[in-house]
Design an enzyme around this catalytic site. Structure first.
Site, PDB file in Angstrom:
ATOM      1  N   CYS A   2      35.360 -22.118  -9.278  1.00  0.00           N
ATOM      2  CA  CYS A   2      36.056 -22.763  -8.174  1.00  0.00           C
ATOM      3  C   CYS A   2      36.458 -24.175  -8.570  1.00  0.00           C
ATOM      4  O   CYS A   2      36.226 -24.631  -9.682  1.00  0.00           O
ATOM      5  CB  CYS A   2      35.153 -22.815  -6.945  1.00  0.00           C
ATOM      6  N   ILE A  53      33.979 -14.299  -6.999  1.00  0.00           N
ATOM      7  CA  ILE A  53      33.350 -13.563  -8.088  1.00  0.00           C
ATOM      8  C   ILE A  53      32.180 -12.725  -7.579  1.00  0.00           C
ATOM      9  O   ILE A  53      32.038 -11.559  -7.927  1.00  0.00           O
ATOM     10  CB  ILE A  53      32.846 -14.528  -9.195  1.00  0.00           C
ATOM     11  N   ASN A  75      30.847 -25.263  -7.738  1.00  0.00           N
ATOM     12  CA  ASN A  75      31.686 -24.667  -8.775  1.00  0.00           C
ATOM     13  C   ASN A  75      30.770 -24.124  -9.858  1.00  0.00           C
ATOM     14  O   ASN A  75      30.044 -24.885 -10.492  1.00  0.00           O
ATOM     15  CB  ASN A  75      32.622 -25.731  -9.363  1.00  0.00           C
ATOM     16  N   SER A 363      32.565 -15.383 -23.472  1.00  0.00           N
ATOM     17  CA  SER A 363      33.036 -15.936 -24.744  1.00  0.00           C
ATOM     18  C   SER A 363      31.855 -16.121 -25.695  1.00  0.00           C
ATOM     19  O   SER A 363      30.695 -16.050 -25.288  1.00  0.00           O
ATOM     20  CB  SER A 363      33.744 -17.277 -24.517  1.00  0.00           C
ATOM     21  N   GLY A 364      32.169 -16.409 -26.948  1.00  0.00           N
ATOM     22  CA  GLY A 364      31.130 -16.644 -27.943  1.00  0.00           C
ATOM     23  C   GLY A 364      30.866 -18.108 -28.216  1.00  0.00           C
ATOM     24  O   GLY A 364      30.185 -18.448 -29.189  1.00  0.00           O
TER      25      GLY A 364
END
EC number: 6.3.5.4
Length: 629
Positions: A2, A53, A75, A363-364
């Site tokens: 957010c 989400i 957020n 992600s990595g």
């Protein structure tokens, strides 16, 4: 994920105009396209833009506690919210929603600021306690989520997820901080201890700040730090088993979502490891996405394709031209402050591709910082061993003289490019690492500045805060201090800023499982021999993931997103390079030597030298100044 914004009066509970808060939120509407809300009371205004989400319909914000005594805008994601919810229910807390936002409210009511270490996740939030008439601003341990603040002339403190939220407030002064220019030219970004505008601050990672209506803002308080001071005991096999447990838990905890979820897949060790563990934990094919380039030397998609096939993922990829310079102006608008990490361009493209199919992508990012995966860290490890063999009284004159005399030969084979190494060996470990981490050396910066700017800058040098950070680090070795600097300085300032702005620009939530704080703390405890062996970094991760990944993925040279800046600035952007000194904007600042910039640009465009990184920095600085007005 957010966007949040708000106003807190610290000189009495003055009225807050809800329309002003709403305009601040509108400036960051891209962070939350699914909903909006504003709440005000005497002395306080909180605003929120929502990207749904978890608990899609049941957790609108701003959210008030069931008891009516606290309100929050938040957020981020709290990954252990269900466990905390059970604990709080056992203590008598009442819940009306099924999401993580209300858990923070009740955790504050139960434990106050001691709730923060209990929250596992990424977050930036503002929580107003009506009983105490106090606002808590808090940021997660590693700075995954941003939070900007500024104190206005009337005593109000404004805050927001991005600088553009603050810029929407008419009372914010837009005066450039010259020290931020020095920082930016050194690092290629404005680090978290500084902002491009005077009076604007970034709440540091792992800190909170309390604001009251009857007192000046309290200084931020650190509530978390990572320590490299202790070493874990055990064999490589036992510690590898612990590592795999932490990695599995970090990945699976970040797979909780009520919307489509996937992963970025570059074909490197880190993203491939995340995808492998997601596939292991998922009953359905993992959704993966990759960006490739239509120039073979820059393209990694063959490795991503192999990993996708190995784990039967639902894989999508897109080839883009390396001449994707049309994004430059849009990119500048995403970051507000100047940001010269050119990998932001392909990062944005992979976020765009992911958002076509998912709302959350893992992600990595983070393993290089936490487990010593950068080449500069392995160099630092070896250089510190060399420093230990020679006293500084001998090192400084010997290597310093050699370094000054050695030609700068970026065109030469790597073994012959020794100037930076020699200058680094002449310095202390901290000074050497600051030189390795910088993108523009102090010597080069000195040639760019006008006498007027040097007077404005005074004695300050951009390397000083990093050197001081490393010297005070809870660490035992030079490698420890280098990793500490990367986690505390480079990671939030560059990597996490890049991922946050580019993902949020398309309304995508990016999650970084390899930055789970328990995993980071475990990595910091590993003996050096399990982090670096010879020229191999992330040694224990690579050994542990051998059961999942092929050798040529685990041990191939690190590549990362590559952007052909040198070619751009000799081709389609050559006119912009040549205009840097003459178009008026940079010249009017009085900071930079126009003749020097013109000579550098001419040498680059004509092919006599490669000054692409510096010219790109100056180009992004100019575009940022245009936006900041």
């Amino acid at each position: 994920m957010c966007g949040i914004a708000g106003i807190v009066h610290t000189e009495g509970p003055k009225p807050v105009d809800p329309d002003r808060v709403r305009r601040m939120c509108d400036a960051i509407a891209h962070r939350g396209p699914d909903g909006e809300g504003v709440w005000t009371a005497p002395g306080i205004g909180l605003g929120h833009r929502r990207l749904s989400i978890i608990d899609l319909a049941g957790s609108p914000q701003p959210m008030k506690a069931a008891e009516g005594d606290a309100v929050i805008v938040f957020n981020g994601e709290i990954y252990n919210f269900r466990d905390l919810r059970k604990e709080l229910q056992a203590l008598g807390a009442q819940f009306r929603t099924d999401g993580d936002t209300e858990v923070i409210l009740q955790a504050w009511r139960q434990w106050g600021t001691a709730c923060l270490p209990r929250l596992h996740g990424m977050f930036a939030f503002a929580l107003y306690d009506l009983r105490q008439r106090t606002t808590l601003l808090a940021r997660d341990r590693l700075g995954v989520k941003p939070l900007f603040t500024a104190r206005l002339a009337d005593g109000a403190v404004i805050f927001g997820s991005e600088l553009k939220a603050l810029l929407a407030h008419p009372s914010l002064r837009r005066e450039i901080d010259p020290l931020a220019v020095e920082d930016y030219l050194a690092w290629g970004y404005v680090p978290d201890h500084r902002s491009m505008l005077k009076g604007v601050e970034k709440l540091p990672a792992g800190h909170y700040q309390l604001l009251r209506h009857d007192a000046p803002p309290a200084a931020p308080v650190q509530w978390w730090d990572v320590s490299f001071a202790d070493r874990a005991n055990g064999s490589a096999e036992d510690l590898g088993a612990h590592l795999l447990h932490h990695m599995r838990d970090a990945v699976t905890s970040r797979m909780v979502a009520d919307v489509p979820l996937g992963a970025f897949l570059s074909g490197g060790v880190d993203s491939s490891s995340v995808v492998a563990l997601m596939a292991e934990a998922s009953a359905t094919p993992v959704k993966t996405c990759s960006i490739g380039f239509d120039v073979a030397a820059l393209d990694e998609t063959a490795y991503a394709d192999r990993i996708a096939a190995r784990f039967a993922t639902e894989h999508r990829k897109r080839l883009v031209s390396p001449d994707d310079f049309s994004l430059v102006d849009r990119l500048a608008g995403m970051f507000d402050e100047p940001f010269a990490d050119a990998s932001a361009l392909p990062t944005f493209r992979v976020c765009e591709l992911a958002r076509e199919h998912v709302t959350v992508a893992l992600s990595g990012d983070g393993a290089d910082e936490a487990f010593a995966g950068y080449r500069r860290q392995t160099f630092q490890h070896r250089e510190e061993q060399a420093r230990a063999l020679l006293p500084s009284a001998l090192r400084k004159p010997l290597f310093g003289t050699l370094g000054r005399l050695w030609p700068k030969a970026d065109w030469a084979p790597r073994p012959l490019r020794a100037k930076t190494t020699l200058l680094s060996l002449a310095a202390s470990g901290e000074e050497g690492y600051a030189r390795a981490l910088s993108v523009t050396s102090p010597e080069l910066r000195e040639t760019l500045y006008t006498p007027d700017f040097k007077r404005l800058r005074g004695d300050y040098r951009a390397e000083q805060p990093l050197i001081e950070l490393m010297r005070k680090a809870p660490a035992r070795s030079g490698l420890d201090r280098a990793q500490y600097a990367d986690l505390k300085f480079y990671l939030p300032g560059d990597i996490l800023t890049k991922v946050d702005r580019t993902s949020m620009a398309v309304g995508l939530e990016a999650r970084e499982p390899l930055l789970d704080h328990r995993l980071v703390e475990f990595g910091a405890s590993l003996p050096e021999r399990l982090r670096v062996r010879g020229a191999t970094g992330k040694w224990l991760i690579k050994q542990t993931m051998r059961r999942y990944l092929p050798e040529d993925v685990l041990f191939r040279p690190k590549m990362g997103f590559v952007t052909p800046l040198a070619q751009w600035l000799r081709g389609p952007l050559a006119h912009e390079a040549r205009a840097l000194a003459s178009d008026g904007l940079l010249a009017r600042t009085g900071w930079l030597d126009a003749a020097r910039i013109d000579a550098l640009a001419d040498a680059h465009v004509s092919g006599r030298a490669d000054h692409s990184r510096l010219i790109w920095q100056l180009l992004m600085l100019r575009k940022s100044l245009q936006l900041l007005g």
